[in-house]
Each structure stands twice: as structure tokens, then as C-alpha cells.
Design a protein around this motif. Structure first.
Motif, PDB file in Angstrom:
ATOM      1  N   ASP A  31      15.597 -59.748  -1.482  1.00  0.00           N
ATOM      2  CA  ASP A  31      15.531 -59.861  -2.934  1.00  0.00           C
ATOM      3  C   ASP A  31      16.251 -58.655  -3.515  1.00  0.00           C
ATOM      4  OD1 ASP A  31      14.976 -60.905  -5.403  1.00  0.00           O
ATOM      5  OD2 ASP A  31      12.805 -60.699  -5.241  1.00  0.00           O
ATOM      6  N   LEU A  32      16.779 -58.819  -4.705  1.00  0.00           N
ATOM      7  CA  LEU A  32      17.405 -57.711  -5.419  1.00  0.00           C
ATOM      8  C   LEU A  32      16.451 -57.305  -6.521  1.00  0.00           C
ATOM      9  CD1 LEU A  32      20.952 -59.188  -5.364  1.00  0.00           C
ATOM     10  CD2 LEU A  32      20.334 -56.976  -4.431  1.00  0.00           C
ATOM     11  N   ILE A  33      16.069 -56.034  -6.513  1.00  0.00           N
ATOM     12  CA  ILE A  33      15.064 -55.550  -7.455  1.00  0.00           C
ATOM     13  C   ILE A  33      15.618 -54.367  -8.221  1.00  0.00           C
ATOM     14  CG2 ILE A  33      13.079 -56.369  -6.127  1.00  0.00           C
ATOM     15  CD1 ILE A  33      12.815 -53.564  -4.957  1.00  0.00           C
ATOM     16  N   GLY A  34      15.327 -54.293  -9.488  1.00  0.00           N
ATOM     17  CA  GLY A  34      15.738 -53.143 -10.281  1.00  0.00           C
ATOM     18  C   GLY A  34      17.224 -52.885 -10.224  1.00  0.00           C
ATOM     19  N   LYS A  35      17.610 -51.716 -10.674  1.00  0.00           N
ATOM     20  CA  LYS A  35      19.026 -51.358 -10.702  1.00  0.00           C
ATOM     21  C   LYS A  35      19.507 -50.921  -9.327  1.00  0.00           C
ATOM     22  CE  LYS A  35      19.513 -50.106 -15.470  1.00  0.00           C
ATOM     23  NZ  LYS A  35      20.030 -49.141 -16.408  1.00  0.00           N
ATOM     24  N   GLY A  36      20.363 -51.738  -8.741  1.00  0.00           N
ATOM     25  CA  GLY A  36      21.012 -51.363  -7.498  1.00  0.00           C
ATOM     26  C   GLY A  36      20.117 -51.257  -6.288  1.00  0.00           C
ATOM     27  N   ARG A  37      19.007 -51.992  -6.254  1.00  0.00           N
ATOM     28  CA  ARG A  37      18.084 -51.918  -5.127  1.00  0.00           C
ATOM     29  C   ARG A  37      17.963 -53.272  -4.435  1.00  0.00           C
ATOM     30  NH1 ARG A  37      18.780 -47.039  -5.337  1.00  0.00           N
ATOM     31  NH2 ARG A  37      17.195 -45.545  -5.942  1.00  0.00           N
ATOM     32  N   LEU A  38      17.968 -53.240  -3.116  1.00  0.00           N
ATOM     33  CA  LEU A  38      17.841 -54.414  -2.271  1.00  0.00           C
ATOM     34  C   LEU A  38      16.542 -54.287  -1.493  1.00  0.00           C
ATOM     35  CD1 LEU A  38      19.078 -56.909  -0.753  1.00  0.00           C
ATOM     36  CD2 LEU A  38      20.069 -55.243   0.822  1.00  0.00           C
ATOM     37  N   TRP A  39      15.701 -55.328  -1.545  1.00  0.00           N
ATOM     38  CA  TRP A  39      14.426 -55.359  -0.836  1.00  0.00           C
ATOM     39  C   TRP A  39      14.559 -56.300   0.351  1.00  0.00           C
ATOM     40  CZ3 TRP A  39      11.140 -59.567  -0.067  1.00  0.00           C
ATOM     41  CH2 TRP A  39       9.829 -59.272   0.328  1.00  0.00           C
ATOM     42  N   VAL A  40      14.127 -55.853   1.532  1.00  0.00           N
ATOM     43  CA  VAL A  40      14.240 -56.662   2.749  1.00  0.00           C
ATOM     44  C   VAL A  40      12.906 -56.640   3.486  1.00  0.00           C
ATOM     45  CG1 VAL A  40      15.442 -56.946   4.958  1.00  0.00           C
ATOM     46  CG2 VAL A  40      16.692 -56.072   2.978  1.00  0.00           C
ATOM     47  N   ALA A  41      12.408 -57.823   3.844  1.00  0.00           N
ATOM     48  CA  ALA A  41      11.208 -57.941   4.679  1.00  0.00           C
ATOM     49  C   ALA A  41      11.664 -58.282   6.090  1.00  0.00           C
ATOM     50  CB  ALA A  41      10.292 -59.032   4.141  1.00  0.00           C
ATOM     51  N   LYS A  42      11.097 -57.574   7.104  1.00  0.00           N
ATOM     52  CA  LYS A  42      11.531 -57.766   8.487  1.00  0.00           C
ATOM     53  C   LYS A  42      10.330 -58.013   9.388  1.00  0.00           C
ATOM     54  CE  LYS A  42      13.478 -53.887   7.682  1.00  0.00           C
ATOM     55  NZ  LYS A  42      13.984 -52.575   7.834  1.00  0.00           N
ATOM     56  N   HIS A  43      10.534 -58.891  10.366  1.00  0.00           N
ATOM     57  CA  HIS A  43       9.458 -59.215  11.301  1.00  0.00           C
ATOM     58  C   HIS A  43      10.062 -59.725  12.604  1.00  0.00           C
ATOM     59  CE1 HIS A  43       5.857 -61.177  12.914  1.00  0.00           C
ATOM     60  NE2 HIS A  43       5.209 -60.306  12.178  1.00  0.00           N
ATOM     61  N   ARG A  44       9.295 -59.666  13.681  1.00  0.00           N
ATOM     62  CA  ARG A  44       9.777 -60.127  14.987  1.00  0.00           C
ATOM     63  C   ARG A  44       9.896 -61.645  15.067  1.00  0.00           C
ATOM     64  NH1 ARG A  44      10.059 -56.059  18.419  1.00  0.00           N
ATOM     65  NH2 ARG A  44       8.708 -54.272  18.171  1.00  0.00           N
ATOM     66  N   SER A  45       9.022 -62.353  14.389  1.00  0.00           N
ATOM     67  CA  SER A  45       8.981 -63.811  14.488  1.00  0.00           C
ATOM     68  C   SER A  45       9.855 -64.457  13.421  1.00  0.00           C
ATOM     69  CB  SER A  45       7.534 -64.292  14.308  1.00  0.00           C
ATOM     70  OG  SER A  45       7.490 -65.693  14.188  1.00  0.00           O
ATOM     71  N   GLU A  46      10.454 -65.578  13.759  1.00  0.00           N
ATOM     72  CA  GLU A  46      11.260 -66.324  12.790  1.00  0.00           C
ATOM     73  C   GLU A  46      10.379 -66.829  11.650  1.00  0.00           C
ATOM     74  OE1 GLU A  46      14.574 -68.010  11.010  1.00  0.00           O
ATOM     75  OE2 GLU A  46      14.547 -66.694  12.739  1.00  0.00           O
ATOM     76  N   PHE A  47       9.162 -67.259  11.973  1.00  0.00           N
ATOM     77  CA  PHE A  47       8.232 -67.765  10.968  1.00  0.00           C
ATOM     78  C   PHE A  47       6.878 -67.077  11.142  1.00  0.00           C
ATOM     79  CE2 PHE A  47      11.239 -71.190  11.948  1.00  0.00           C
ATOM     80  CZ  PHE A  47      11.822 -71.333  10.693  1.00  0.00           C
ATOM     81  N   PRO A  48       6.757 -65.822  10.692  1.00  0.00           N
ATOM     82  CA  PRO A  48       5.503 -65.089  10.893  1.00  0.00           C
ATOM     83  C   PRO A  48       4.369 -65.679  10.049  1.00  0.00           C
ATOM     84  CG  PRO A  48       6.971 -63.847   9.489  1.00  0.00           C
ATOM     85  CD  PRO A  48       7.746 -65.043   9.968  1.00  0.00           C
ATOM     86  N   LEU A  49       3.145 -65.528  10.549  1.00  0.00           N
ATOM     87  CA  LEU A  49       1.972 -65.887   9.758  1.00  0.00           C
ATOM     88  C   LEU A  49       1.915 -64.994   8.533  1.00  0.00           C
ATOM     89  CD1 LEU A  49      -0.710 -66.226  12.574  1.00  0.00           C
ATOM     90  CD2 LEU A  49       0.374 -68.078  11.283  1.00  0.00           C
ATOM     91  N   TYR A  50       1.345 -65.495   7.459  1.00  0.00           N
ATOM     92  CA  TYR A  50       1.297 -64.706   6.230  1.00  0.00           C
ATOM     93  C   TYR A  50       0.437 -63.460   6.382  1.00  0.00           C
ATOM     94  CZ  TYR A  50      -3.265 -66.794   5.300  1.00  0.00           C
ATOM     95  OH  TYR A  50      -4.566 -67.183   5.379  1.00  0.00           O
ATOM     96  N   THR A  51      -0.430 -63.422   7.402  1.00  0.00           N
ATOM     97  CA  THR A  51      -1.280 -62.252   7.628  1.00  0.00           C
ATOM     98  C   THR A  51      -0.630 -61.219   8.545  1.00  0.00           C
ATOM     99  OG1 THR A  51      -2.343 -63.414   9.452  1.00  0.00           O
ATOM    100  CG2 THR A  51      -3.412 -63.552   7.286  1.00  0.00           C
ATOM    101  N   ALA A  52       0.523 -61.540   9.148  1.00  0.00           N
ATOM    102  CA  ALA A  52       1.176 -60.645  10.107  1.00  0.00           C
ATOM    103  C   ALA A  52       1.734 -59.407   9.408  1.00  0.00           C
ATOM    104  CB  ALA A  52       2.305 -61.388  10.815  1.00  0.00           C
ATOM    105  N   ARG A  53       1.566 -58.257  10.059  1.00  0.00           N
ATOM    106  CA  ARG A  53       2.132 -57.028   9.510  1.00  0.00           C
ATOM    107  C   ARG A  53       3.646 -57.151   9.514  1.00  0.00           C
ATOM    108  NH1 ARG A  53      -1.026 -53.780   7.302  1.00  0.00           N
ATOM    109  NH2 ARG A  53       0.026 -51.816   7.220  1.00  0.00           N
TER     110      ARG A  53
END
Length: 181
Positions: free
Chosen positions: A133-155
Motif C-alpha cells: 500500500d502507498l501511505i502518506g507522502k512518499g511512503r510504501l507499506w509492505v506486509a511480508k510472511h513466509r506463507s503465500e496465504f497466511p492465517l489472519y492470526t499469523a505474525r
């Protein structure tokens, strides 16, 4: 007309231009523009649509008129974009680009169509970017995980990057969806 009908619902428009199946679709809602835009720019930004395809392109569309106009095509390269995001000011578009075993994140200027940032936000081959996602001025937000489809509770590890430098400016770890109140 060549439009299909399902259960009495008919498409309003059919956009033609991709040669592969659609992998992601994003519309900029009218409330997503920033306050500093002129009213004509804000109106234009509210009508943008981006479509990513297995044909390795992202197309930008103007949907403000009854006849939708193709504004431009961004070439993803040898892979396909699987998630896309607009910046709040409408000046950038980001995509998670999935190769066979890896994913990278790329950001383009919507004004020039040129790539302004391409990064592999994690050197560990086991951890791949999942959401962008692109947030605020000039900032890119990235979520990373080991699984292609992680559970919503996974860190999940989240990183915030500066678009101009590509440097991570902040990071944290949480479940994908916080649990409890």
C-alpha cells in the motif's frame, strides 16, 4: 453487444486491452485524494482505475466519461502483478510483482509511467511480500510472511519504505489482523 448476463446483472462497461486474465483491479475512490490537489486534479484522480493482468502489464484507465479511456500501460517485465495500490495523491502506483518463486515490489509514477522504485524488501527467500500500500507522502507499506496465504492470526512483518530512497524507515511485527480489542 457481446456482454454476458448473470442472474439479471449486466456489466456497465467492458474494458478491452489486456491479453491475459485479470490478477488485480483497483479504483481510486473519490475520498482518497489529498486536500492539496486542485478540484480538477481531484476530480480526475477520483476516476482512475488500474487493472493488472497475467499478460505482465498494468493498465491505467479514466472512467470519468461513458466511454472509458486507456491512459497508459505499465510493463511489469517477466512476471505478473498480483496486488496493486495507488498513493493518496494519485501520483504513484505500487504493485507486488510475483515471479515463479520470489516477489518484488515496484512503484511507478502515474504521470510519467516510469518506474521510480523497485525493491526486494526481504533478502530472505523464505519471506516474501504479500500486501502493498502507498501511505502518506512518499511512503510504501509492505506486509511480508513466509506463507503465500497466511492465517489472519499469523505474525507478519510490516515495513515502511521511503519511495525516493528505497530505504526502510520503520518496521514492526503483528498478526495480519489484530485479535481482541
Amino acid at each position: 453487444s457481446n456482454s454476458r448476463s448473470t442472474g439479471g446483472v449486466r456489466p456497465l462497461r467492458t474494458l478491452r486491452g489486456h491479453t491475459g486474465s485479470i490478477t488485480a483491479l483497483l479504483c481510486v475512490p473519490s475520498g482518497a485524494t489529498s486536500n492539496h490537489l486542485s478540484s480538477s486534479t481531484a476530480a480526475a484522480a477520483a476516476t482512475l482505475l488500474a487493472s493488472a493482468s497475467a499478460d505482465k502489464t498494468i493498465k491505467l484507465w479514466d472512467t470519468s466519461t461513458h466511454t472509458t479511456t486507456l491512459l497508459g500501460t505499465l510493463t511489469v517485465g517477466t512476471a505478473q502483478a498480483v496486488s496493486i495500490a495507488y498513493s493518496p495523491d494519485g501520483k504513484h502506483l505500487a504493485a507486488r510483482v510475483k515471479h515463479d518463486t520470489t516477489s518484488v515490489v515496484e512503484v511507478w509514477s502515474t504521470e510519467t509511467g516510469k518506474s521510480v522504485l523497485r525493491l526486494d524488501p526481504e533478502k530472505d527467500d523464505e519471506v516474501k511480500p504479500k500486501y502493498v500500500d502507498l501511505i502518506g507522502k512518499g511512503r510504501l507499506w509492505v506486509a511480508k510472511h513466509r506463507s503465500e496465504f497466511p492465517l489472519y492470526t499469523a505474525r507478519t512483518r510490516f515495513g515502511v519504505y521511503d519511495i525516493k530512497t528505497g530505504k526502510e524507515v520503520s518496521s514492526y511485527s503483528n498478526p495480519l489482523v489484530p485479535i481482541g480489542k
